[in-house]
Design a protein around this motif. Structure first.
Motif, short mmCIF file in Angstrom:
data_model
loop_
_atom_site.label_atom_id
_atom_site.label_comp_id
_atom_site.label_asym_id
_atom_site.label_seq_id
_atom_site.Cartn_x
_atom_site.Cartn_y
_atom_site.Cartn_z
N PHE A 66 0.82 -1.17 -0.05
CA PHE A 66 0.24 -0.19 0.07
C PHE A 66 0.92 1.15 0.02
CE2 PHE A 66 -2.12 3.20 2.62
CZ PHE A 66 -3.37 3.73 1.66
N LEU A 67 1.82 1.32 0.94
CA LEU A 67 2.72 2.60 1.04
C LEU A 67 3.61 2.82 -0.35
CD1 LEU A 67 3.71 2.38 4.90
CD2 LEU A 67 1.77 3.63 3.78
N PRO A 68 4.15 1.82 -0.72
CA PRO A 68 4.73 2.13 -2.20
C PRO A 68 4.02 2.54 -3.24
CG PRO A 68 5.75 0.21 -1.08
CD PRO A 68 4.60 0.50 -0.35
N ALA A 69 2.61 2.08 -3.40
CA ALA A 69 1.57 2.22 -4.27
C ALA A 69 1.05 3.84 -3.78
CB ALA A 69 0.40 1.49 -4.09
N VAL A 70 1.08 4.09 -2.90
CA VAL A 70 0.61 5.63 -2.43
C VAL A 70 1.85 6.64 -2.95
CG1 VAL A 70 0.39 7.30 -0.49
CG2 VAL A 70 -0.80 5.03 -0.21
N ARG A 71 3.01 6.27 -2.83
CA ARG A 71 4.22 7.07 -3.25
C ARG A 71 3.96 7.15 -4.57
NH1 ARG A 71 7.21 11.28 -2.10
NH2 ARG A 71 5.65 11.80 -3.62
N GLU A 72 3.88 6.10 -5.60
CA GLU A 72 3.63 6.21 -6.94
C GLU A 72 2.58 6.85 -7.40
OE1 GLU A 72 2.82 5.48 -10.87
OE2 GLU A 72 1.40 4.69 -9.07
N LEU A 73 1.55 6.91 -6.82
CA LEU A 73 0.21 7.65 -7.04
C LEU A 73 0.46 9.07 -6.76
CD1 LEU A 73 -2.56 5.21 -5.83
CD2 LEU A 73 -2.27 5.92 -8.29
N THR A 74 0.97 9.42 -5.74
CA THR A 74 1.36 11.03 -5.48
C THR A 74 2.26 11.36 -6.52
OG1 THR A 74 2.94 10.30 -3.65
CG2 THR A 74 0.57 10.68 -3.03
N ARG A 75 3.14 10.92 -6.87
CA ARG A 75 4.27 11.34 -7.95
C ARG A 75 3.51 11.47 -9.17
NH1 ARG A 75 9.21 7.92 -5.67
NH2 ARG A 75 10.19 9.51 -4.25
N ARG A 76 2.73 10.52 -9.36
CA ARG A 76 2.11 10.38 -10.93
C ARG A 76 1.28 11.90 -10.99
NH1 ARG A 76 -2.17 5.88 -11.94
NH2 ARG A 76 -0.47 4.67 -11.23
N HIS A 77 0.53 12.01 -9.92
CA HIS A 77 -0.43 13.26 -10.08
C HIS A 77 0.07 14.35 -9.66
CE1 HIS A 77 -4.09 10.79 -10.92
NE2 HIS A 77 -3.47 9.76 -10.15
N GLY A 78 1.45 14.49 -9.37
CA GLY A 78 2.19 15.95 -8.84
C GLY A 78 1.79 16.23 -7.45
N THR A 79 1.44 15.42 -6.61
CA THR A 79 1.01 15.57 -5.25
C THR A 79 2.13 15.31 -4.50
OG1 THR A 79 -1.20 15.10 -5.83
CG2 THR A 79 -0.78 15.07 -3.51
N LEU A 80 2.42 16.25 -3.40
CA LEU A 80 3.20 15.96 -2.29
C LEU A 80 2.98 14.96 -1.17
CD1 LEU A 80 4.68 19.70 -1.82
CD2 LEU A 80 5.62 17.90 -3.10
N LEU A 81 3.77 14.31 -0.74
CA LEU A 81 3.40 13.12 0.27
C LEU A 81 4.12 13.52 1.85
CD1 LEU A 81 2.33 10.61 1.38
CD2 LEU A 81 4.43 9.38 0.40
N ILE A 82 3.05 13.72 2.64
CA ILE A 82 3.69 14.34 4.07
C ILE A 82 3.37 13.13 4.93
CG2 ILE A 82 3.62 15.71 6.12
CD1 ILE A 82 2.23 17.92 4.08
#
Length: 445
Positions: free
Chosen positions: A236-252
């Motif tokens: 789940f967490l690696p996928a969250v990182r991939e999705l945020t990068r794909r959508h140009g969203t920062l991850l906190i």
């Protein structure tokens, strides 16, 4: 046949424990009844979260022990809801506080660079700034994310907890709409204007929410805490990182509670790659503090925003943020108390605690989950925040809290969380196991 809790038995046991509590603590009761100048009779209204109808009052706290004004001593697994993860009154922190002359001169101290470097070693993000609470660290990180992305909204997970940040006191409504969380006090605007919310462990919902292109940042705990401990599904967490990068969203990553996972929280333990890390309370041995760290790439974007006032009244910072006292306490805590070796010891104790609870609830539809030095039992087996909220049972919480309190053990009043500190012992853990097992047996017959 599914297990059916005998509510009548629970009510009788709970009333017995409440009467015992009130009989044992006459001085605390008198202090509470006599507090006429305080809103709700307590210094902060959340202190009214007491299974015994009034709180026990503090006399002193040292190591893993708390003493109340009625003279009773307790093994403390609450530890300030992680604020005292280092234990109460740790000597290196006490010494640093005594030696620090000049608490708030509005000048930087050399300790800050040492603290920043240690946080970088632990959490992998390279540039740090300080606040007085994790709430402020989260609030300021959100503002910076909005500034550099030009996007108005944030995204959080259902039943998350990030302090009193306005945008995060939300819940997931029918059809995926964002609603104020029940009990939200005076929300300034409709939270749907500021926030998108999805369930933890639901990647499809996260992808859909980010696809609107208006989310500046995902603010998340790598594992949900304040609603029980809900661990991420594998991948789940690696996928969250991939999705945020794909959508140009920062991850906190908010590591305020998940710091229990190890010296660098979940970020280090699980090799995560956030853009920003926020943390608070536990890193200064009980002295108020918060901090947020950013990657160098994010820092470059922040500093390139020439129209953003980061120095005076732009909405980021506070007069006491980064004060010399908090920073000195943080240096002592990180360098001398919450060390790598201390976390290894604390995590071993938490495993022993978890095993004891697991044996006591064997055959019941309950669960116990460990996150490093932290562990928690829940009256269900939840996979996300909504399921964990549905598994909540206030009467069961009160029964176990009072049963343990009346026999010398403190748990977190908001939930069934136990935290280990460097001063916790195997005897402390075994005392909880014995008492909790007895409480379960009395309840289930």
């Amino acid at each position: 046949m599914p297990y059916m809790l005998d509510r009548n038995r629970l009510h009788d046991l709970l009333e017995r424990e409440r009467q015992t509590y009130e009989t044992r603590l006459p001085r605390s009761r008198a202090a509470y009844d006599g507090a006429g100048s305080l809103l709700g009779r307590v210094p902060m209204t959340w202190m009214n979260k007491s299974a015994g109808r009034f709180p026990a009052y503090l006399d002193e706290a040292r190591g893993a022990r708390v003493r109340d004004i009625d003279g009773f001593e307790y093994v403390d697994f609450c530890l300030g809801d992680t604020g005292a993860m280092a234990g109460h009154s740790p000597e290196p922190v006490m010494r640093a506080v005594r030696d620090r002359l000049g608490f708030t001169a509005m000048l930087p101290s050399e300790d800050a660079e040492r603290v920043g470097a240690e946080l970088t070693r632990r959490f992998k993000v390279g540039l740090w700034s300080f606040s007085l609470t994790a709430t402020d660290a989260n609030r300021w990180a959100i503002r910076l994310a909005r500034q550099i992305t030009g996007r108005p909204k944030i995204l959080v997970f259902n039943f998350c907890y990030h302090g009193s940040v306005d945008e995060t006191v939300v819940t997931l409504g029918p059809g995926g709409v964002t609603l104020p969380r029940p009990g939200n006090v005076g929300p300034p605007v409709d939270p749907a204007l500021t926030t998108r919310v999805v369930e933890f462990n639901d990647l499809d919902a996260l992808d859909r929410a980010l696809s609107h292109g208006d989310v500046a940042c995902v603010l998340m705990e790598p594992a949900l805490t304040n609603i029980g401990i809900v661990l991420p599904d594998p991948g789940f967490l690696p996928a969250v990182r991939e999705l945020t990068r794909r959508h140009g969203t920062l991850l906190i990553n908010d590591e305020t509670h998940t710091f229990s996972a190890g010296p660098g929280g979940c970020t280090r333990a699980w090799d995560l790659e956030p853009d920003i890390v926020t943390i608070g309370k536990s890193i200064a041995g009980g002295v108020p503090i918060g901090a947020y760290g950013v990657t160098r790439e994010v820092a470059d974007r922040i500093l390139a925003e020439k129209d953003a006032d980061l120095v005076d009244v732009g909405g980021v910072g506070g007069t006491l943020a980064g004060n010399a006292l908090s920073i000195a306490a943080a240096r002592a805590t990180l360098e001398e108390v919450l060390t790598d070796d201390a976390f290894a010891y604390m995590t071993t104790l938490a495993a022993r605690f978890t095993d004891g609870v697991a044996k006591a609830i064997e055959g019941l539809p309950w669960s116990v989950t460990q996150l490093g030095a932290r562990t928690e039992y829940r009256f269900g087996v939840p996979r996300n925040g909504g399921e964990s909220a549905a598994a909540g049972d206030d009467e069961l919480d009160d029964y176990f809290h009072l049963y343990l309190h009346n026999r010398g053990v403190l748990m977190t009043p908001f939930h069934n969380m136990a935290l280990m500190c460097p001063s916790t012992t195997t005897e402390d853990v075994d005392l909880h196991t014995a008492l909790f097992t007895s409480a379960v047996r009395e309840l289930t017959g």
